[in-house]
Design an enzyme around this catalytic site. Sequence first.
Site, short mmCIF file in Angstrom:
data_model
loop_
_atom_site.label_atom_id
_atom_site.label_comp_id
_atom_site.label_asym_id
_atom_site.label_seq_id
_atom_site.Cartn_x
_atom_site.Cartn_y
_atom_site.Cartn_z
N HIS A 86 35.36 16.39 79.75
CA HIS A 86 36.81 16.61 79.82
C HIS A 86 37.50 15.55 78.97
CE1 HIS A 86 40.61 18.00 81.55
NE2 HIS A 86 40.96 16.73 81.43
N ASP A 167 47.05 21.69 92.28
CA ASP A 167 47.24 20.98 91.01
C ASP A 167 48.01 21.83 90.01
OD1 ASP A 167 46.73 18.82 89.06
OD2 ASP A 167 45.69 20.43 88.03
N ARG A 174 55.23 18.25 87.40
CA ARG A 174 55.22 16.92 86.76
C ARG A 174 55.68 17.01 85.32
NH1 ARG A 174 49.40 15.60 87.13
NH2 ARG A 174 49.93 13.83 85.83
N SER A 189 44.52 14.81 89.39
CA SER A 189 44.68 16.14 88.81
C SER A 189 43.39 16.57 88.10
CB SER A 189 45.86 16.11 87.82
OG SER A 189 45.87 17.24 87.00
N LYS A 193 39.97 19.20 89.77
CA LYS A 193 39.50 20.42 89.11
C LYS A 193 38.01 20.30 88.77
CE LYS A 193 42.99 20.01 86.36
NZ LYS A 193 44.19 19.97 85.57
N1 URA Z 1 45.24 16.86 82.27
C1 URA Z 1 45.26 17.32 83.54
O1 URA Z 1 44.56 18.26 83.88
N2 URA Z 1 46.07 16.71 84.40
C2 URA Z 1 46.85 15.67 84.09
O2 URA Z 1 47.55 15.16 84.92
C3 URA Z 1 46.84 15.21 82.76
C4 URA Z 1 46.00 15.83 81.86
#
Ligand code: URA
Length: 431
Positions: A86, A167, A174, A189, A193
């Site tokens: 990621h 999220d 956000r 966040s 995931k």
């Molecule tokens: N990517 C995400 O999935 N969440 C965040 O808060 C920032 C970048």
Amino acid sequence: MAEKFDVVDVIRHKRDRLKLSSDEIAWTIDAYTRGVVGDEQMAALAMAIFLNGMDRQEIVEWTNAMIESGERMDFSGLGRVTADKHSTGGVGDKITLPLAPLVAAFGVAVPQLSGRGLGHTGGTLDKLEAIPGWRANLSNEEIMHQLGLEGCGAVICAAGSGLAPADKKLYALRDVTSTVDCIPLISSSIMSKKIAEGTGSLVLDVKVGSGAFMKELEQARELAQTMVDLGTDAGVHTVALLTDMSTPLGLKVGNALEVEESVEVLAGGGPADVVELTLALAREMLSAAGQPDADVEAALKDGRAMDVWRQMIVAQGGDVDAPLPVAKHSHDVVATESGVLETLDALSVGVASWRLGAGRAFQGEPVQAGAGIELFAKPGEEVKKGQKLMTLFTDEEARFERALESLDGGVVIGTAAPAQNSVILDRITRS
Ligand code: URA
């Protein structure tokens, strides 16, 4: 049914710098997912967290509550080990495209549940949608088939709506309340995931510099450490690389342009920084998957990674041989003097590409596949007055003016060559 807490008390506690209890956090996330806590209340709480922070235990509880808000995927029946990567997002960051097939070429399953771009950073799904016919939305069965022994082992697709739904709501909120760049909220966040996705191992590419959320190395280190600890404690083998995002990655920025550059890398070529980062992340993923000695360079050079790429794109309906879309209009930017290119600022280039139509200003806005920027010089290189530094592409000529404005001050020609550092700045493991 009477609710266990009143969210006004929860907001006040965080506003007054008190620690939130595990029960308060679990209830708040659940009530927000159910619609009992309103967006305006969650926005106030997010701002209180932004201003006053959360300690490690609160971050763990917040992450767990977001995982519990939805389903968990289970890759244990695939017959392959899983490895995921990621990135926190940057300009020209197309690494997922060559990386997923490269790692899958070694028999490892690579589930890349990805997102779309918002603001100046591009989204992996937007890039792949530049390929005619390619489909981002797959069912869980299709994902499992593609990752399993009968599939190519790699999938890049949209994360289903069942994964960490809290999220999804909170991230959108956000984004419009200026509470994105906050370490507790970013780490929970991303990791909610990734943990819900059920990968066996995870390599994080935490970007540092003007084009990243984290502008300073120490901030990025703290974010990386928080995420590595969250993942490790949840049983996911997690490491992070801190990588440079002060200048764009590679020479192409924009959806179709980045697919083009990724294919160059898969054909054994491509810019040095893109290749370096692709190989480093592949080594980390394969090492976590039990193959520390895998010769990843050979798999790029001899076409094995390209074979998996072709299978992966075709499996999702893409026409891998079709020409990629090209923008209707182009505009060259030339050097105004001779010297050394000292700065090519990632944020300026990212915003310019976005304004050309490669990105979206609000969720759901269509993007232009052909829009973006091709670079012809990188920091540290000598340039001559009148030499082409970059070409801007868009389908709408009127967009050039604002794109050029965002490049003001972002391109600096001087006399001092910046240090030619590696794109990889540090590696973070469990504290
Ligand atoms: N990517 C995400 O999935 N969440 C965040 O808060 C920032 C970048």
